[in-house]
Write a protein that holds these residues in place. Structure first.
Motif, PDB file in Angstrom:
ATOM      1  N   GLU A  72      -3.024   3.182  -4.362  1.00  0.00           N
ATOM      2  CA  GLU A  72      -1.824   3.496  -3.554  1.00  0.00           C
ATOM      3  C   GLU A  72      -1.110   4.745  -4.065  1.00  0.00           C
ATOM      4  O   GLU A  72      -0.391   5.397  -3.318  1.00  0.00           O
ATOM      5  N   GLN A  77      -1.443   8.313   1.795  1.00  0.00           N
ATOM      6  CA  GLN A  77      -1.892   8.480   3.183  1.00  0.00           C
ATOM      7  C   GLN A  77      -3.377   8.791   3.142  1.00  0.00           C
ATOM      8  O   GLN A  77      -3.833   9.497   2.226  1.00  0.00           O
ATOM      9  N   GLU A  78      -4.076   8.298   4.109  1.00  0.00           N
ATOM     10  CA  GLU A  78      -5.532   8.481   4.097  1.00  0.00           C
ATOM     11  C   GLU A  78      -5.889   9.972   4.034  1.00  0.00           C
ATOM     12  O   GLU A  78      -5.392  10.784   4.819  1.00  0.00           O
ATOM     13  N   ALA A 118      -0.997   1.019   1.774  1.00  0.00           N
ATOM     14  CA  ALA A 118      -0.628   0.196   2.934  1.00  0.00           C
ATOM     15  C   ALA A 118      -1.635   0.356   4.069  1.00  0.00           C
ATOM     16  O   ALA A 118      -1.957  -0.630   4.750  1.00  0.00           O
ATOM     17  N   TRP A 119      -2.159   1.571   4.253  1.00  0.00           N
ATOM     18  CA  TRP A 119      -3.096   1.763   5.367  1.00  0.00           C
ATOM     19  C   TRP A 119      -4.385   0.970   5.160  1.00  0.00           C
ATOM     20  O   TRP A 119      -5.119   0.736   6.113  1.00  0.00           O
ATOM     21  N   VAL A 120      -4.608   0.489   3.946  1.00  0.00           N
ATOM     22  CA  VAL A 120      -5.759  -0.382   3.685  1.00  0.00           C
ATOM     23  C   VAL A 120      -5.334  -1.848   3.726  1.00  0.00           C
ATOM     24  O   VAL A 120      -5.870  -2.654   4.486  1.00  0.00           O
ATOM     25  N   ASP A 123      -4.413  -3.628   7.098  1.00  0.00           N
ATOM     26  CA  ASP A 123      -5.297  -3.465   8.262  1.00  0.00           C
ATOM     27  C   ASP A 123      -6.499  -4.423   8.148  1.00  0.00           C
ATOM     28  O   ASP A 123      -7.593  -4.049   7.722  1.00  0.00           O
ATOM     29  N   ARG A 126      -9.876  -3.294  10.093  1.00  0.00           N
ATOM     30  CA  ARG A 126     -10.758  -2.278   9.496  1.00  0.00           C
ATOM     31  C   ARG A 126     -11.221  -2.696   8.095  1.00  0.00           C
ATOM     32  O   ARG A 126     -12.333  -2.361   7.686  1.00  0.00           O
TER      33      ARG A 126
END
Ligand code: N0T
Length: 522
Positions: A72, A77-78, A118-120, A123, A126
């Motif tokens: 993180e 951000q990805e 967080a984007w992982v 989700d 995915r």
């Protein structure tokens, strides 16, 4: 002196784990290295926390500090990477003259993805989670998810690429991809994707390693099938992350285990299933050839359990590294028991002054006083660490920790000599019966440095080196007992021990005393 052009070409060798005759050495700067570790608390991976790390390290004086690098924090951000903390850490570690082990907190940190961005971790679609047999979704990520592997691998590759260019000094000597990986609450993933793999054939490499006939998982492994399946997939996942990272920069990499009880383990899922617990070390060896070793995190206070764990992870195909251990007083003495099993390193957990205490795993508080038994370990061993690492690689290091209720221990040193360690006796004179220390806090370390010659240190213990042959023992005498220390690997004589200091054995209190002992017979 080599000409300048030559010198530019000789770079510091990359640390490496080597094995010979069933023993192991971690080479740092090209030589065997004894990792005298200290791991910071989980959330101490920010510059503000480092201010509270170094004062504790200045008391303990490890030669290696283990610090998390969170997914993180490097890829919030990805595709956007930030290595600011790592760069700060490298600079400060060099200023404090310590090496580093980086802990990659990513897909699994104690079972869950809480350190993933967080984007992982938010989700599920995915990056799917483990599904239990009765259809519940757990917080643990599935090791069978190809997209999760790709994302973790990509971030880890960027980390290793950055490290390669930022650390020509090799301040970082090892990397731990993931932390206590596996799953609490289920033996494996029961999602349709996982179930399909479970009903398929066991991979050939595993069938061969375990000496089995091929078939599906249930058929080959019966009651162990769920756990072995999960262990295989977690290990294979981490192996691919490690391999991709090593392709950038081949540092030694290890996986640490949340242990199961060595005697009454319970069921997989009650303990963390899929991690390198003592029953699946062979599964990991087959699934993860890019992982250099499997390391126990030992928080068990009991002597029998601690020693059994050391024995199970010290193998001809596995170098012993105690990646984490409790920071409370009773754990300190096990350092010498680990060294006696050829450990390449040992590291108490939770070493900083952030005012967090992980009692009952460790101490109730961190202070110079609570750190003292651990600081004594490193004061005693650090001057001789290079020599001990070399001797350990030759199988010449012996060590033991006091067991409650067992005031006398005997160690076989070689064909000619044994060491008898006695606890709880006064330094002067003999006593009928040794009581042991009021609580078991003693330990001893003895290394063979030559013929009839030993390097000896201990605390809260009496050490006698006794000839194995009673006829020889009846005529044995000290040729010479020197107290001293090593400076730049050279022995520095301080004084001779004789008279009261040797007549009743070699008696160690809590002083910083290192002896070179030469035995003889008259
Ligand atoms: C360890 C540490 C940290 C009552 C615990 C040990 C570290 C992780 N986990 O402070 O979280 O990152 O590797 C789990 C041991 C559980 C034993 C419970 C007994």
């Amino acid at each position: 002196v080599a000409p300048k052009s030559e010198m530019r070409r000789t770079e510091t060798p990359i640390p490496k784990l080597v094995s010979k005759n069933g023993r192991h050495a971690l080479l740092v700067d090209g030589e065997p290295f004894l990792l005298l570790g200290a791991q910071v608390n989980n959330s101490s991976n920010y510059p503000a926390a480092l201010e509270k790390v170094w004062p504790a390290m200045d008391v303990l004086k490890p030669n290696t500090v283990m610090v998390p690098i969170a997914w993180e924090q490097i890829e919030p951000q990805e595709g956007m990477f930030n290595f600011a903390f790592l760069d700060t850490l490298l600079t400060q570690a060099r200023q404090h003259d310590v090496r580093l082990v980086l802990l990659w907190f990513a897909t699994w940190k104690n079972n869950g993805p809480n350190y993933a961005p967080a984007w992982v971790k938010l989700d599920n679609k995915r990056f799917p989670r483990v599904i239990t047999a009765d259809g519940k979704t757990l917080n643990s990520l599935s090791p069978l998810a190809a997209q999760t592997l790709e994302a973790d691998k990509k971030a880890f590759v960027r980390l290793m690429r950055h490290l390669k260019q930022a650390d020509p000094q090799r301040t970082v000597i090892m990397v731990q991809p993931q932390n206590e990986p596996g799953t609490y609450g289920a033996p494996r993933d029961f999602s349709p994707l996982a179930q399909k793999a479970f009903d398929g054939a066991v991979p050939e490499a595993l069938v061969r390693k375990m000496g089995k006939q091929g078939g599906d998982w249930k058929r080959v492994f019966g009651g162990d099938a769920d756990e072995f399946f999960h262990a295989w997939h977690v290990a294979h996942y981490i192996d691919q992350v490690a391999a991709a990272g090593k392709a950038e920069y081949p540092l030694p990499m290890y996986v640490n285990a949340a242990l199961r009880d060595p005697f009454t383990p319970g069921l997989p899922g009650q303990y963390e299933s899929g991690g390198p617990t003592d029953n699946v070390l062979d599964v990991y060896k087959a699934a993860a050839p890019n992982i250099d070793l499997l390391a126990p995190d030992i928080y068990m206070r009991e002597y029998d359990k601690y020693i059994t764990v050391l024995d199970r992870y010290s193998r001809s195909d596995n170098a012993l590294l105690v990646a984490e251990t409790g920071n409370d007083v009773p754990f300190a003495r096990y350092f010498f028991a680990a060294l006696g099993r050829q450990a390449i390193g040992w590291s108490p957990f939770g070493i900083d002054y952030t005012r967090y205490s992980n009692w009952p795993l460790g101490a109730k508080g961190m202070s110079p006083e609570s750190l003292e038994p651990f600081a004594l370990n490193y004061r005693l061993v650090r001057p001789a660490a290079r020599l001990l690492a070399k001797l350990s690689y030759e199988g010449k290091v012996h060590g033991t920790a006091e067991q409650g209720g067992q005031p006398i221990q005997t160690l076989k040193l070689n064909e000619r000599w044994n060491a008898v360690i006695t606890y709880g006796v006064p330094q002067f004179w003999f006593r009928g019966e040794a009581p042991g220390n009021p609580t078991p806090i003693g330990a001893a370390l003895i290394a063979e440095t030559g013929v009839d010659e030993f390097l000896v240190t201990a605390y809260h213990a009496r050490v006698n080196i006794v000839a194995a042959d009673p006829d020889v023992a009846a005529r044995q005498i000290y040729d010479r007992v020197e107290e001293g220390t090593y400076e730049n690997d050279q022995w520095k004589f301080q004084r001779i021990w004789n008279g009261d200091q040797t007549d009743y054995g070699l008696n160690f209190s809590n002083g910083t005393q290192l002896l070179r002992v030469k035995l003889a017979t008259y």
